[in-house]
Design a protein around this motif. Structure first.
Motif, mmCIF file in Angstrom:
data_model
loop_
_atom_site.group_PDB
_atom_site.id
_atom_site.type_symbol
_atom_site.label_atom_id
_atom_site.label_comp_id
_atom_site.label_asym_id
_atom_site.label_seq_id
_atom_site.Cartn_x
_atom_site.Cartn_y
_atom_site.Cartn_z
ATOM 1 N N GLU A 4 0.837 -1.197 0.000
ATOM 2 C CA GLU A 4 0.000 0.000 0.000
ATOM 3 C C GLU A 4 0.871 1.245 0.000
ATOM 4 O OE1 GLU A 4 -3.649 0.244 2.269
ATOM 5 O OE2 GLU A 4 -3.097 -1.679 3.156
ATOM 6 N N PRO A 5 0.404 2.295 -0.646
ATOM 7 C CA PRO A 5 1.146 3.563 -0.597
ATOM 8 C C PRO A 5 1.263 4.058 0.844
ATOM 9 C CG PRO A 5 -0.574 3.651 -2.255
ATOM 10 C CD PRO A 5 -0.776 2.389 -1.471
ATOM 11 N N PRO A 6 2.357 4.747 1.158
ATOM 12 C CA PRO A 6 2.564 5.207 2.544
ATOM 13 C C PRO A 6 1.420 6.059 3.089
ATOM 14 C CG PRO A 6 4.542 5.529 1.241
ATOM 15 C CD PRO A 6 3.472 5.076 0.305
ATOM 16 N N ASP A 11 -2.895 6.699 7.055
ATOM 17 C CA ASP A 11 -4.311 6.919 7.361
ATOM 18 C C ASP A 11 -4.869 5.784 8.218
ATOM 19 O OD1 ASP A 11 -4.103 9.203 5.855
ATOM 20 O OD2 ASP A 11 -5.244 8.416 4.142
ATOM 21 N N LYS A 12 -4.483 4.542 7.916
ATOM 22 C CA LYS A 12 -4.966 3.397 8.695
ATOM 23 C C LYS A 12 -4.468 3.462 10.138
ATOM 24 C CE LYS A 12 -5.754 -0.117 5.197
ATOM 25 N NZ LYS A 12 -5.417 -1.479 4.757
ATOM 26 N N VAL A 13 -3.220 3.856 10.324
ATOM 27 C CA VAL A 13 -2.671 3.974 11.675
ATOM 28 C C VAL A 13 -3.433 5.043 12.443
ATOM 29 C CG1 VAL A 13 -0.645 4.704 13.011
ATOM 30 C CG2 VAL A 13 -0.377 3.131 11.088
ATOM 31 N N ARG A 14 -3.679 6.180 11.803
ATOM 32 C CA ARG A 14 -4.390 7.265 12.474
ATOM 33 C C ARG A 14 -5.814 6.841 12.841
ATOM 34 N NH1 ARG A 14 -2.283 11.996 12.964
ATOM 35 N NH2 ARG A 14 -4.282 13.053 12.997
ATOM 36 N N GLN A 15 -6.503 6.142 11.936
ATOM 37 C CA GLN A 15 -7.864 5.681 12.224
ATOM 38 C C GLN A 15 -7.866 4.669 13.368
ATOM 39 O OE1 GLN A 15 -9.065 4.320 8.347
ATOM 40 N NE2 GLN A 15 -10.093 6.248 7.860
ATOM 41 N N ASP A 22 -7.030 13.493 8.489
ATOM 42 C CA ASP A 22 -6.466 14.796 8.143
ATOM 43 C C ASP A 22 -5.703 15.349 9.341
ATOM 44 O OD1 ASP A 22 -7.586 14.790 5.582
ATOM 45 O OD2 ASP A 22 -9.483 15.568 6.364
ATOM 46 N N ARG A 23 -4.410 15.547 9.165
ATOM 47 C CA ARG A 23 -3.566 16.041 10.248
ATOM 48 C C ARG A 23 -3.791 17.540 10.449
ATOM 49 N NH1 ARG A 23 -1.007 12.981 6.744
ATOM 50 N NH2 ARG A 23 -0.121 14.757 5.685
ATOM 51 N N GLY A 65 3.764 10.454 15.935
ATOM 52 C CA GLY A 65 5.121 10.065 15.594
ATOM 53 C C GLY A 65 5.229 9.345 14.270
ATOM 54 N N VAL A 66 4.156 9.359 13.485
ATOM 55 C CA VAL A 66 4.145 8.703 12.180
ATOM 56 C C VAL A 66 4.796 9.634 11.159
ATOM 57 C CG1 VAL A 66 2.698 7.684 10.385
ATOM 58 C CG2 VAL A 66 2.073 7.416 12.783
#
Length: 77
Positions: A4-6, A11-15, A22-23, A65-66
């Motif tokens: 998957e594109p970074p 986005d998956k980590v944030r969810q 959206d940061r 930290g991503v």
């Protein structure tokens, strides 16, 4: 299987952490790195504050930290 594109992984980590994709804030930092003796001087710079010759890396991360982006710069002085 294709990787998957970074951006989609970020986005998956944030969810997963319960954050909006959206940061709204980012953290910027840099680090001076000494260059090895065999690195040409034309590709290095000098950090006068730290008195280090070499390269500088810049990182931008979100509040988790991503990694958002990174740059290695040799043209600083």
């Amino acid at each position: 299987m294709l990787a998957e594109p970074p951006d989609r992984l970020r986005d998956k980590v944030r969810q997963k952490e319960g954050r909006d994709v959206d940061r709204t804030a980012a953290i910027v930092d840099s680090q001076s790195m000494r260059a090895a003796a065999n690195i040409p001087g034309s590709t290095t710079g000098w950090d006068g504050g730290k008195r280090v010759g070499g390269r500088k890396r810049h990182l931008v991360v979100d509040c988790l930290g991503v990694l958002i982006t990174s740059v290695v710069d040799a043209g600083w002085s």
